[in-house]
Motif scaffolding. Structure first.
Motif, short mmCIF file in Angstrom:
data_model
loop_
_atom_site.label_atom_id
_atom_site.label_comp_id
_atom_site.label_asym_id
_atom_site.label_seq_id
_atom_site.Cartn_x
_atom_site.Cartn_y
_atom_site.Cartn_z
N THR A 73 -10.86 -12.48 -32.15
CA THR A 73 -11.50 -11.83 -30.55
C THR A 73 -12.41 -11.64 -30.81
N ALA A 74 -12.95 -10.66 -32.10
CA ALA A 74 -13.89 -10.01 -32.73
C ALA A 74 -15.52 -11.33 -32.06
N SER A 75 -14.80 -12.30 -32.83
CA SER A 75 -16.56 -13.87 -32.66
C SER A 75 -16.18 -13.85 -30.89
N ARG A 76 -15.71 -13.17 -29.97
CA ARG A 76 -15.47 -13.83 -28.51
C ARG A 76 -15.28 -12.24 -28.17
N ARG A 77 -15.89 -11.43 -28.61
CA ARG A 77 -16.68 -9.94 -27.74
C ARG A 77 -18.38 -9.88 -28.01
N VAL A 78 -18.70 -9.97 -26.89
CA VAL A 78 -19.77 -9.08 -26.68
C VAL A 78 -20.17 -7.75 -26.14
N THR A 79 -21.26 -6.93 -26.75
CA THR A 79 -21.72 -5.56 -25.97
C THR A 79 -22.66 -5.32 -25.96
N VAL A 108 -23.33 -13.60 -21.25
CA VAL A 108 -23.72 -11.77 -21.47
C VAL A 108 -24.62 -11.28 -22.21
N LYS A 109 -25.40 -12.41 -23.10
CA LYS A 109 -26.80 -12.32 -23.43
C LYS A 109 -27.87 -12.71 -22.65
N ARG A 110 -27.82 -13.36 -22.36
CA ARG A 110 -28.52 -13.81 -21.19
C ARG A 110 -28.70 -12.01 -19.98
N ILE A 111 -27.74 -11.77 -19.81
CA ILE A 111 -27.81 -10.88 -18.18
C ILE A 111 -28.28 -9.49 -19.12
N ASN A 112 -27.65 -9.40 -20.37
CA ASN A 112 -28.08 -7.87 -21.21
C ASN A 112 -29.33 -7.56 -21.37
N ALA A 113 -30.34 -9.06 -21.51
CA ALA A 113 -31.80 -8.67 -22.40
C ALA A 113 -32.21 -9.18 -20.92
N SER A 115 -31.89 -8.51 -17.73
CA SER A 115 -31.16 -7.87 -16.24
C SER A 115 -30.96 -6.26 -15.69
N LYS A 116 -32.68 -6.15 -14.76
CA LYS A 116 -32.71 -4.31 -14.65
C LYS A 116 -31.59 -3.80 -14.09
N ASN A 117 -30.62 -4.67 -13.70
CA ASN A 117 -29.39 -3.84 -12.41
C ASN A 117 -28.48 -3.49 -13.23
N MET A 118 -28.15 -4.56 -13.90
CA MET A 118 -26.55 -4.25 -14.79
C MET A 118 -26.49 -4.80 -15.98
N SER A 119 -25.64 -4.16 -16.97
CA SER A 119 -25.35 -4.94 -17.85
C SER A 119 -23.79 -5.46 -18.29
N VAL A 120 -23.26 -6.36 -19.16
CA VAL A 120 -22.05 -6.55 -19.20
C VAL A 120 -20.99 -6.53 -20.45
N GLU A 121 -20.00 -6.36 -20.61
CA GLU A 121 -19.45 -6.29 -22.15
C GLU A 121 -18.06 -6.82 -22.23
N CYS A 122 -18.18 -7.66 -22.39
CA CYS A 122 -17.06 -9.16 -22.45
C CYS A 122 -16.54 -9.37 -23.30
N VAL A 123 -14.61 -10.19 -23.80
CA VAL A 123 -14.56 -9.82 -24.48
C VAL A 123 -13.06 -10.52 -24.16
N GLY A 124 -12.62 -12.12 -25.27
CA GLY A 124 -12.05 -13.53 -24.76
C GLY A 124 -10.90 -13.21 -25.37
N TYR A 125 -9.77 -14.60 -24.79
CA TYR A 125 -8.57 -14.54 -25.76
C TYR A 125 -8.25 -15.70 -25.09
N LEU A 126 -8.02 -16.54 -26.37
CA LEU A 126 -7.48 -17.87 -26.12
C LEU A 126 -5.74 -17.47 -25.79
N LEU A 127 -5.34 -18.29 -24.91
CA LEU A 127 -4.10 -18.02 -24.12
C LEU A 127 -3.08 -17.73 -25.49
N GLU A 267 -24.21 -17.37 -15.60
CA GLU A 267 -25.00 -16.35 -15.99
C GLU A 267 -24.60 -15.88 -14.51
N SER A 268 -24.67 -17.24 -13.23
CA SER A 268 -25.09 -16.22 -12.11
C SER A 268 -23.95 -16.08 -11.14
#
Length: 796
Positions: A73-79, A108-113, A115-127, A267-268
């Motif tokens: 999951t580390a490879s799917r975790r973006v802060t 997520v990286k595009r938003i964090n780079a 957006s002036k209004n928010m940033s996003v932390e994201c983590v994903g899991y395969l079922l 992103e949208s």
């Protein structure tokens, strides 16, 4: 005994190959880059292929002996690296496959780079990772901090329950919860503002009512119904209260963004969710202008696709052929008039997310050999519609010679709710070989490679067993996921094998019967113990006689083959009682050791167990000997012994065993010297399918895979032995044809026992008769002595 005739001939008639002139398609070459491995010996050019993982069949060091579902999951975790004073909201997602990973990460990286209004932390899991207790505990911890949950294709019951157990208690505290096609109990977790699916499956559910109405109208599956719901959004919204319409539209827009799959669409979606539903983002944006939602960029729900087509997709076979045959084929060196055509079934999500390298590699491989391709996809999990629409011309005639399902799932319903009846009807109408190739979904290449079992058990159930019920054959692994990015990558030698086998099945249709070469392989049953030419519940030589007659009637060259059972037996065996090691067997070919080593790439691997060739089995001391007899284009050959004493199934579990040189030479002879277009394994059963290797999901070092290689195989198996027939189907890539066992009758008593029974019955009726009773008793005693019953009593 049972006789077998026309079914085998019919099977051979549907589907091997002329040597196709090889040209490198210029456009695909530009896309896929330089070649990494040599291809088969007949090829004159090498198809380009990049992003092809190195051969995982080479030894690797890995803990756990090939465990499943290793988590990453580390490879799917973006802060966010520098959120500043922007509010950060956390997204946790669970998906069946990893193709969304790169799009989610990029979005997520595009938003964090930007957006002036928010940033996003994201983590994903395969079922499947949620089976791992450590991963499951981490999922719980991430969900405790989450603002938004996203789930998609959660169809495995026990894992759906795990997801629900974690998310349901937190649902009311989440700012949004989006679940796209999954099991109903997971879908009921949906929450976007006032829009929910809590009543899904109940009488007052507007969504459920819509789904039921579409199913009644056209048999739509749940996901197909969801797609229709998207297309009819305006009609649906008028049935909803006005205060709920905006939230319903947001859910539908989110679903469309998700189906679009590209980083721009994701992103949208995340931007819309953040500014409209995440409370801390809404607070900081009070009074500020919102980012205007852009319309989702979507491909049609179903279409024909090609990676270098200028218009991306085509709505009809005619439109596709106009571009493909007139523009692409000349550039690629393909003759559309004589080329075989392979139909490929693709998953739209891989095209949307541009995670299509494994598709492009197989397309490139097929086209480099002079083959046409028709690549279709569906937005849902029901591919029957696109098959009916795109694999036929305007006159209703099939335009494909072989079909390969590259999704790895059942034709109708995918991993969710299968409709095998509908799938079988569609495939029966098409009447073409149907291969379901397997991308590794629940394990990495390294896990698959180091596992003695091969495929993950869940993947066997979803991507091998279920497609087999539809009628699929040959579960060849051709791709997997790259650990760091989750993107799909092809496996070079498997892609080549898949292309080899698809083209050989195709050209069985294209070649004239008089030119087809068929190898009939007979066994000794029980293996190594019975007479040669025997099989369980089958009169082998009488059945071969019936097949030869049918072949001749359909235009095959059977030479001077006899049609009398005893004459066929004599020409092949020279002795009706011949055993596998009998010197009387007819020698069809003597293969020198030099020729053997030249034509058998894995020959040196056998030396660990058998020493250098030729060895002692199927050998005259100098050459390797192939037993059998050729009649025109038909070869009746004797499969060699498996070389070990005891049950051949022990080979399946042996870690260091291998076939002997004579066994390998036999299949080398069939493929590369006799040049068979197909092989017919005659009866239950031989030893090929029990040779050492993985149980399901063969690699290039598994001996059933090495031995059968590119040969299309039909295998006659007794109907009362489906378990071993399944082994043959999965491990030796055989299309199995069942034959009935002989009808059973009550054998009754024999010899004097029948007479004794009748005497006893007579005595029971006449024992009160003083005149006849004693005489019958004397007869009973005498007959009992004749039947040696006195000795039985003494032994007792």
């Amino acid at each position: 005994m049972v006789k077998f005739n026309a079914a085998a001939v019919a099977l051979l008639s549907i589907g091997t190959s002329a040597a196709w002139q090889l040209q490198t398609p210029a456009k695909l070459a530009a896309r896929t880059g330089p070649a990494t491995t040599p291809f088969t010996r007949r090829r004159t050019n090498v198809a380009p292929m990049s992003m092809v993982i190195s051969d995982p069949t080479k030894p690797v060091t890995m803990g756990g002996g090939g465990g499943y579902t290793a988590t990453n999951t580390a490879s799917r975790r973006v802060t966010p690296e520098d959120p500043g004073d922007r509010p950060t909201y956390k997204v946790v997602y669970v998906v069946l496959e990893s193709q969304y990973q790169s799009s989610m990460t990029a979005a997520v990286k595009r938003i964090n780079a930007g957006s002036k209004n928010m940033s996003v932390e994201c983590v994903g899991y395969l079922l499947e990772e949620l089976r791992n207790e450590d991963a499951y505990e981490q999922f719980k911890a991430d969900m405790a901090e989450a603002n938004v949950f996203i789930g998609s294709l959660i169809f495995v019951q026990e894992l759906a329950e795990k997801v629900t157990d974690v998310v349901a208690p937190l649902r009311d505290d989440l700012d949004a919860c989006l679940v796209f096609p999954s099991m109903p109990e997971v879908m009921r977790l949906n929450k976007v503002g006032s829009f929910t699916m809590k009543n899904l499956g109940q009488s007052k559910s507007v969504v459920a009512d819509f789904m039921k109405s579409k199913k009644k109208e056209d048999g739509s599956s749940f996901e197909e119904g969801m797609l229709k719901l998207l297309r009819t959004l305006p009609k649906v919204l008028k049935f909803l209260p006005s205060d709920k319409a905006a939230d319903a539209r947001s859910f539908m827009m989110s679903f469309q963004y998700w189906l679009g799959g590209s980083p721009e669409n994701i992103e949208s979606m995340l931007t819309m969710l953040g500014q409209d539903y995440v409370e801390k983002v809404k607070v900081t944006m009070a009074g500020k202008e919102k980012v205007e939602a852009v319309e989702p960029v979507l491909l049609p729900d179903k279409a024909i696709w090609h990676p270098v087509a200028p218009s991306i997709v085509f709505d009809s076979p005619g439109q596709y052929s106009e571009w493909y045959d007139k523009e692409h084929c000349p550039e690629a060196g393909i003759d559309p008039k004589t080329a075989p055509t392979i139909g490929l079934i693709l998953q739209k999500s891989h095209i949307n997310t541009k995670d299509d390298t494994h598709y492009v590699s197989l397309i490139s491989e097929l086209e480099s050999r002079g083959s046409r391709v028709v690549c279709i996809y569906s937005g849902g999990l029901d591919f029957s519609g696109p098959v009916d629409e795109y694999f036929y011309n305007a006159a209703g005639k099939p335009i494909v010679d072989t079909v390969i399902n590259l999704t790895g799932f059942a034709l109708v319903g995918g991993p969710a709710s299968q409709d095998h009846k509908k799938a079988a009807a569609v495939l029966k109408k098409l009447n073409r070989p149907y291969i379901c190739a397997v991308p590794l979904v629940f394990q990495s290449f390294e896990e698959w490679q180091s596992s003695e079992l091969g495929l993950h058990p869940i993947q066997v159930a979803l991507q091998v067993s279920l497609p087999e019920i539809d009628g699929a054959i040959e579960p060849i692994i051709y791709a997997g996921r790259e650990g760091a990015t989750g993107r799909s990558v092809p496996l070079a030698d498997r892609v080549q094998l898949l292309a080899d086998r698809a083209l050989k099945w195709s050209n069985l249709r294209i070649k004239e019967n008089k030119d087809k070469k068929i190898a009939v392989t007979i066994f000794s049953f029980p293996p190594d113990k019975g007479n040669v030419g025997t099989a369980a519940y089958l009169d082998v030589f009488d059945s071969i006689s019936a097949v030869l007659k049918k072949l001749k009637a359909e235009g095959y060259d059977v030479g001077d083959a006899p049609f009398v059972k005893e004459e066929i037996m004599d020409s092949v065996l020279n002795d009706p009682e011949a055993r596998i090691s009998s010197p009387e067997l007819n020698v069809a070919y003597r293969m020198s050791t030099n020729e053997y080593y030249d034509l058998t790439p894995y020959a040196t691997d056998l030396e660990e167990n058998w020493g250098p060739a030729p060895g002692n089995l199927n050998s005259d001391g100098q050459n390797l000997v192939v037993y059998g007899k050729q009649f025109g284009n038909i070869f009746i050959g004797v499969q060699p012994s498996f070389g070990y004493e005891g049950d051949p199934m022990r080979l399946l579990f042996a870690k260091s065993a291998s076939p002997h040189h004579g066994f390998a030479a036999y299949y080398t002879y069939l493929e590369k010297i006799f040049n068979a277009d197909a092989v017919l394994h005659f009866g239950t059963h031989g030893s090929l399918e029990f040779m050492p290797g993985k149980q399901v999901g063969m690699s290039g070092t598994c001996y059933p895979d090495r031995l059968i290689n590119s040969l299309p195989s039909a295998y006659l198996y007794a109907a009362n032995n489906p378990s071993e027939a399944t082994i043959a189907k999965r491990r030796s890539y055989s299309a199995t044809v069942s034959y009935l066992t002989p009808p059973a009758e009550n054998a009754g008593l024999y010899k004097g026992l029948k007479e004794l029974k009748e005497l006893i019955s007579s005595y029971q009726g006449l024992r009160e008769n003083e005149g006849r009773g004693p005489a019958i008793v004397n007869s009973i005693v005498s007959t009992a002595w004749t039947c040696n019953l006195d000795k039985v009593n003494q032994a007792d």
